[in-house]
Design a protein around this motif. Sequence first.
Motif, PDB file in Angstrom:
ATOM      1  N   LEU A  53       0.827  -1.212   0.000  1.00 30.61           N
ATOM      2  CA  LEU A  53       0.000   0.000   0.000  1.00 30.61           C
ATOM      3  C   LEU A  53       0.859   1.259   0.000  1.00 30.61           C
ATOM      4  O   LEU A  53       0.551   2.244  -0.687  1.00 30.61           O
ATOM      5  N   GLN A  63       3.903   1.669  -1.206  1.00 33.13           N
ATOM      6  CA  GLN A  63       4.495   1.853  -2.526  1.00 33.13           C
ATOM      7  C   GLN A  63       3.456   2.349  -3.534  1.00 33.13           C
ATOM      8  O   GLN A  63       3.738   3.191  -4.393  1.00 33.13           O
ATOM      9  N   GLU A  64       2.247   1.820  -3.393  1.00 31.03           N
ATOM     10  CA  GLU A  64       1.183   2.121  -4.357  1.00 31.03           C
ATOM     11  C   GLU A  64       0.670   3.555  -4.229  1.00 31.03           C
ATOM     12  O   GLU A  64       0.395   4.220  -5.228  1.00 31.03           O
ATOM     13  N   PHE A  65       0.523   4.031  -2.995  1.00 31.67           N
ATOM     14  CA  PHE A  65      -0.088   5.341  -2.773  1.00 31.67           C
ATOM     15  C   PHE A  65       0.921   6.405  -2.330  1.00 31.67           C
ATOM     16  O   PHE A  65       0.521   7.458  -1.840  1.00 31.67           O
ATOM     17  N   TYR A 120       0.289   9.535  -4.546  1.00 28.59           N
ATOM     18  CA  TYR A 120      -1.072   9.596  -5.088  1.00 28.59           C
ATOM     19  C   TYR A 120      -1.526  11.046  -5.202  1.00 28.59           C
ATOM     20  O   TYR A 120      -1.245  11.885  -4.334  1.00 28.59           O
ATOM     21  N   LYS A 161      -4.239  11.090 -10.528  1.00 31.14           N
ATOM     22  CA  LYS A 161      -4.296   9.625 -10.458  1.00 31.14           C
ATOM     23  C   LYS A 161      -5.690   9.151 -10.040  1.00 31.14           C
ATOM     24  O   LYS A 161      -6.164   8.112 -10.513  1.00 31.14           O
ATOM     25  N   ASP A 197      -8.093   6.557 -12.030  1.00 28.20           N
ATOM     26  CA  ASP A 197      -8.698   5.377 -11.395  1.00 28.20           C
ATOM     27  C   ASP A 197     -10.209   5.349 -11.584  1.00 28.20           C
ATOM     28  O   ASP A 197     -10.802   4.290 -11.831  1.00 28.20           O
ATOM     29  N   PHE A 223      -2.083  -4.120  -7.750  1.00 20.29           N
ATOM     30  CA  PHE A 223      -3.108  -3.082  -7.874  1.00 20.29           C
ATOM     31  C   PHE A 223      -4.004  -3.281  -9.085  1.00 20.29           C
ATOM     32  O   PHE A 223      -5.133  -2.804  -9.146  1.00 20.29           O
ATOM     33  N   TYR A 224      -3.492  -4.013 -10.081  1.00 19.94           N
ATOM     34  CA  TYR A 224      -4.197  -4.157 -11.360  1.00 19.94           C
ATOM     35  C   TYR A 224      -5.205  -5.303 -11.373  1.00 19.94           C
ATOM     36  O   TYR A 224      -6.003  -5.411 -12.291  1.00 19.94           O
ATOM     37  N   GLN A 283      -4.278   3.159 -11.880  1.00 16.96           N
ATOM     38  CA  GLN A 283      -3.099   3.583 -11.121  1.00 16.96           C
ATOM     39  C   GLN A 283      -2.943   2.804  -9.815  1.00 16.96           C
ATOM     40  O   GLN A 283      -1.829   2.508  -9.401  1.00 16.96           O
ATOM     41  N   THR A 284      -4.076   2.503  -9.194  1.00 18.81           N
ATOM     42  CA  THR A 284      -4.045   1.802  -7.910  1.00 18.81           C
ATOM     43  C   THR A 284      -5.199   0.805  -7.834  1.00 18.81           C
ATOM     44  O   THR A 284      -6.016   0.702  -8.758  1.00 18.81           O
ATOM     45  N   ARG A 285      -5.305   0.136  -6.708  1.00 20.00           N
ATOM     46  CA  ARG A 285      -6.377  -0.843  -6.481  1.00 20.00           C
ATOM     47  C   ARG A 285      -7.752  -0.166  -6.361  1.00 20.00           C
ATOM     48  O   ARG A 285      -8.770  -0.859  -6.323  1.00 20.00           O
TER      49      ARG A 285
END
Length: 541
Positions: A10, A12-14, A17, A21, A25, A72-73, A318-320
Motif C-alpha cells: 500500500l 508503494q502504491e499510494f 497519489y 491519479k 482510477d 493493484f491491477y 493507477q491503484t487498487r
Amino acid sequence: MIIKRYKNLLQQEFSHYSLDKLKKDLLAGLTVAAVALPLALAFGVSSGADAAAGMVTAIIAGVVIGSFSGGFYQISGPTGAMAAVLMGIIATQGLEGVLVATFIAGIFLLLAGIFKLGSLTSFIPSPVITGFTSGIAIIIALGQIDNFLGTTSTGDSAIKKLLSYSSLGFSPDIPTVLLGLIVLLILIFYPKKWNQVLPGSLVVIILSTFVTVVFKLPVAKIGTIPTSLLTGTHLKLSQLNLPMIQSLIVPAISIAMLGMIESLLCGASAGRMTGKDLDSNQELVAQGIGNIILPFFGGIPATAAIARTSVAIKSGAQTRLTGIFHALFLFLSMLIFAPIMSQIPMAALASVLMITSWRMHEWATIKNMITQKKRTALILFFVTMLCTIIFDLSIAIVVGIICGCIFFIAKSARISITTEEIDWDRMALPNSSAGSEWAVMYITGPLFFMSASQLKKELDQVIDKEGLIFSLRGVPSIDLTALDIFADYFSVAALNNQQLIFTSMQPEVEKQFQQLWEKQKHQSPKQHPTVAHALQAMHQL
C-alpha cells in the motif's frame, strides 16, 4: 509478516497519489464496469445460479478482493471457467452446496497464502493449463445450447445434457434462435476499435433488451434483479454442518485450485504488462478472504479475471481503487437499472458466453503446438481437455500432471552412449601400439533404472576389450540400479583382466562410485580429469 508485506504494498502504491491519479482510477473503474456488467450477469446465469448472484459476486469481490490484492491491477469477479465448474455442483448439491463449497474453498485459498504456496502453479505444465482452459470453454459453450436455442435438457454435466435430448426431444424455438444468431453475428463483426470505447457485449445486451421489450418477443428473460447486496439465497452459519462439509470437500478443492490457477496466471500476465510483479501469496490471501465472505451475501466463487484486468491496465489504472470503483459503479447500475436488466433475453447472454468461450481458447499456443509438431504437448493438451469435459477439473489437472511426469521420466530415460576406438591423430599424438585394443565410452544423460537396460547392453559389447575409458562428463546423476550394473561389470572385468579408467566425473557421481569401489575387494579403476589426460598418460607408458 503478511500484514507487514501488505502495508509495504500500500505504501508503494499510494506514495505519490494525486488528484490526477484519482481521476484515472475513476475512469478506468467506469470502463471496467462497462465490460464487467454483461459478463457478471452472464456468468451468474451460466453457473446455474442467477444473474443476481453474478452481480453480487462482482461487486463484493471488486471491493474485498480488490482491497487486499497482491497487485493493484487485479480485477476479480465471476468467471467463465468457474461457472463451468459450478454447473455440476449445482446440479447435484443445489445452490446451497455451491455456497458451502465456496466458503471451504476460501479457507483453502487463505491457508495457501499464509503458508506461501503461491508458487504451486509453476508445477503445472503449460499444455495442461491450456488443455483445461479449452475444456472449460467447451463446457461453457455446451451449457448455453438451451438458452441459445430455447430447448430443454437435463443432467449434471454437459455430456449428460447433450445425451438427454434423445429422450426429451430437440425442438429449437425460432424467435430465440433468431435473436441469438443476430447477437452472435454482431459480436463477431463488431469492430475492435469500437470495442475499446464501448464493449460489444454491453452494446448487444442493450440492443437485444430494447428489441425484446419493444416488440414483446416471446423469449426467456433473466428475471428479477434485486436492489440489495444480500440475495434471497445466501449462506447461513447453521448450514455449515459436518456432513455437508464432508460431501463438498472435493468440489471445494476444485474451486480453490481453479481460483489459484486463474488468479496467479492473470497476475503473471498483468505483471508483464505493467512491469510490476504480483505478490502471489498476498493475492491468495485476498482471494481467500473474498471467497469466505461472498457466500454470506449469496455470491458464487470469484477469481481474478484477465479480461477485466487487462481492460483496467489499458484504461490507465493507477491503484487498487480502480477495482473498488468498478464495483461501486456496478452497484449503482444494479440500483438504477434493475427493472431494465430483468428484461435481458437469455439468448443474448448465451451469445455473449459463446463468444467468450471461443476467446478463452489459447489459439496461438494451440497453433504453435500443432505447427511445431510438439507431440508430447499435444497429448497433454488433449488428455487434459477431454478429462475436463468428461470428468471434472480436479481429475483433469491430476491426470495432466501425472502424464506430464511420465513423459518427463520417459524423456529423461533417454541416454546417449557412444563407443569409439582410440584415435591418436584426433588427440594430436603420435601413433602408438598402446591402446590398440582399448575403447572410449562416452555416456550422456542420467543413469537410473529406466536407462539401465541400455547401459547393460552397451557394456556387454565391450567386455572383451583390453581396456575401457569411461567419459562421464554428461552424466548428472546415477542411481542404485545403474551402480549395481557397474558393480557386476567391475567383477567381470576383473576376471578378464580388463583395465578401466574413469574420466570427467561430476562430483556427485564420483562420490557414488567412490563408495562403490570401497565396498569391492578388487582394485579401484584409475581416474583422470579428461579423456585427453588419460590418453596422454597411456601414450607415455
